[in-house]
Design a protein around this motif. Structure first.
Motif, PDB file in Angstrom:
ATOM      1  N   UNK A  82      -2.348   0.050  70.628  1.00 35.49           N
ATOM      2  CA  UNK A  82      -3.500  -0.103  70.764  1.00 35.49           C
ATOM      3  C   UNK A  82      -4.601  -1.379  70.692  1.00 35.49           C
ATOM      4  N   UNK A  83      -4.299  -2.077  69.777  1.00 34.56           N
ATOM      5  CA  UNK A  83      -5.148  -3.701  69.879  1.00 34.56           C
ATOM      6  C   UNK A  83      -4.771  -4.278  70.692  1.00 34.56           C
ATOM      7  N   UNK A  84      -2.715  -4.590  70.688  1.00 35.44           N
ATOM      8  CA  UNK A  84      -2.353  -5.189  72.103  1.00 35.44           C
ATOM      9  C   UNK A  84      -3.084  -4.870  73.208  1.00 35.44           C
ATOM     10  N   UNK A  85      -2.991  -3.994  73.407  1.00 40.87           N
ATOM     11  CA  UNK A  85      -2.636  -2.944  75.103  1.00 40.87           C
ATOM     12  C   UNK A  85      -4.129  -3.702  75.756  1.00 40.87           C
ATOM     13  N   UNK A  86      -4.960  -4.275  74.143  1.00 41.35           N
ATOM     14  CA  UNK A  86      -6.751  -3.768  75.024  1.00 41.35           C
ATOM     15  C   UNK A  86      -6.611  -5.455  74.880  1.00 41.35           C
ATOM     16  N   UNK A 121     -21.704 -19.567  66.725  1.00 45.70           N
ATOM     17  CA  UNK A 121     -21.051 -19.252  65.725  1.00 45.70           C
ATOM     18  C   UNK A 121     -19.898 -19.979  65.663  1.00 45.70           C
ATOM     19  N   UNK A 122     -20.018 -21.129  65.793  1.00 46.53           N
ATOM     20  CA  UNK A 122     -18.791 -21.599  66.920  1.00 46.53           C
ATOM     21  C   UNK A 122     -17.532 -21.038  65.706  1.00 46.53           C
ATOM     22  N   UNK A 123     -16.985 -19.681  66.384  1.00 45.92           N
ATOM     23  CA  UNK A 123     -15.809 -18.767  66.702  1.00 45.92           C
ATOM     24  C   UNK A 123     -15.212 -18.105  67.714  1.00 45.92           C
ATOM     25  N   UNK A 124     -13.860 -19.228  67.910  1.00 44.73           N
ATOM     26  CA  UNK A 124     -13.653 -19.091  69.192  1.00 44.73           C
ATOM     27  C   UNK A 124     -12.250 -17.393  68.682  1.00 44.73           C
ATOM     28  N   UNK A 125     -12.787 -16.477  69.414  1.00 43.55           N
ATOM     29  CA  UNK A 125     -12.441 -14.986  69.623  1.00 43.55           C
ATOM     30  C   UNK A 125     -11.155 -14.648  70.599  1.00 43.55           C
ATOM     31  N   UNK A 177      -7.466 -16.937  66.347  1.00 38.46           N
ATOM     32  CA  UNK A 177      -8.844 -15.260  65.560  1.00 38.46           C
ATOM     33  C   UNK A 177      -8.252 -14.288  66.711  1.00 38.46           C
ATOM     34  N   UNK A 178      -7.160 -14.336  67.298  1.00 38.89           N
ATOM     35  CA  UNK A 178      -6.953 -13.440  68.003  1.00 38.89           C
ATOM     36  C   UNK A 178      -5.654 -12.559  66.911  1.00 38.89           C
ATOM     37  N   UNK A 179      -5.224 -13.557  66.434  1.00 37.56           N
ATOM     38  CA  UNK A 179      -4.577 -12.690  65.263  1.00 37.56           C
ATOM     39  C   UNK A 179      -5.645 -12.111  64.151  1.00 37.56           C
ATOM     40  N   UNK A 191      -7.240  -2.810  62.204  1.00 40.34           N
ATOM     41  CA  UNK A 191      -6.523  -2.256  61.386  1.00 40.34           C
ATOM     42  C   UNK A 191      -7.061  -2.174  59.977  1.00 40.34           C
ATOM     43  N   UNK A 192      -7.227  -3.362  59.883  1.00 43.99           N
ATOM     44  CA  UNK A 192      -8.425  -2.686  58.684  1.00 43.99           C
ATOM     45  C   UNK A 192      -9.320  -2.136  58.930  1.00 43.99           C
TER      46      UNK A 192
END
Length: 284
Positions: A116-120, A201-205, A210-212, A219-220
């Motif tokens: 589901x995460x990958x689909x989104x 925040x200098x975080x590239x989602x 960060x995708x991983x 999941x966690x």
């Protein structure tokens, strides 16, 4: 997963193959052309919004006449509605995945959340379009409700949850809707707030790393939510479906009445709920 449709119409609203083309229309349109038209239209609506999107621009990019666009999808609002249907149903994992069974419910949930995460993650424009409709709605509540249909994603997740709860792997009081909302919240945040988080925040989602990382976090988060030792609240679910009376009033065990939709300030009772009476200073 079978998308909602009517009669001989394609679930995305594409006219059935047997329909006659408009008189004098020289060009035809196969399913691939019409699928591309929906993809292009979704991109325009998601990027520019409903009002700024022009059918002429969509038709030109697709390589289809505006007349044929109207023929297959109706007016602009109907095309927009078809794009919303595609967006909402575009998050479904492949059908063969939904039909799998798992001996271990924890592993089944892990794989389900991953899919589901990958689909989104692979459909950011669908997320942007749904966010636009939430923040600046085009459709009436009745038009949105008519798009609703029983989802095999929910049914499969309910089976996994029941299996896990039956063997004691998952705690009670959690529904498939609760889990989907948790997953969607994290996935939608990744798309809707990535610019703000990178600037402040200098975080590239959206980076591969960060995708991983967001995949592992999602999941966690779900597995911890399902397997934690939180005492049973006695509820069947955190969330409930909308009833005929949408006014949300809740009385908790301490006697507080919380009115979440009236606009009445509920800050004090909510803050009071955070602190246990045992933590109050002695002598007061």
């Amino acid at each position: 997963m079978t998308e909602p449709g009517a009669g001989g119409a394609h679930p995305d609203g594409i006219a059935s193959a047997g329909s006659a083309a408009p008189e004098g229309a020289a060009e035809g349109a196969n399913k691939a052309d019409l699928d591309r038209a929906l993809t292009v239209a979704m991109s325009h609506f998601a990027a520019d919004g409903y009002s700024a999107t022009k059918l002429d621009a969509i038709a030109k990019e697709v390589g289809m006449s505006k007349r044929m666009l109207h023929y297959h999808f109706g007016d602009k609002k109907e095309l927009y509605r078809r794009c919303l249907i595609r967006a909402a149903w575009g998050f479904s994992p492949p059908q063969d995945f939904l039909e799998r069974s798992y001996a271990a419910p924890v592993e089944g949930i892990r794989r389900f959340v991953d899919a589901l995460y990958h689909s989104m993650a692979q459909n950011p424009e669908a997320i942007r379009l749904l966010l636009r409709e939430n923040l600046d709605p085009v459709l009436t509540p009745g038009e949105v409700t008519s798009m609703r249909s029983e989802s095999e994603v929910i049914l499969q997740l309910e089976r996994l949850l029941l299996m896990g709860q039956d063997v004691g792997a998952f705690r009670p009081g959690i529904s498939a809707t609760d889990v989907v909302v948790l997953i969607a919240s994290l996935c939608f945040f990744r798309t809707s707030n990535h610019t703000t988080l990178e600037e402040f925040g200098a975080i590239n989602l959206l980076s591969p790393t960060n995708t991983e990382g967001m995949r592992r976090l999602t999941i966690d988060a779900v597995l911890t939510f399902l397997t934690s030792n939180i005492p049973d609240s006695g509820y069947e679910s955190y969330l409930t479906h909308t009833t005929a009376t949408p006014h949300a009033i809740h009385s908790d065990d301490d006697g507080y009445t919380k009115d979440y939709l009236s606009g009445t300030s509920i800050a004090e009772p909510l803050i009071d709920d955070i602190y246990d009476d045992d933590l109050e200073p002695s002598g007061e």
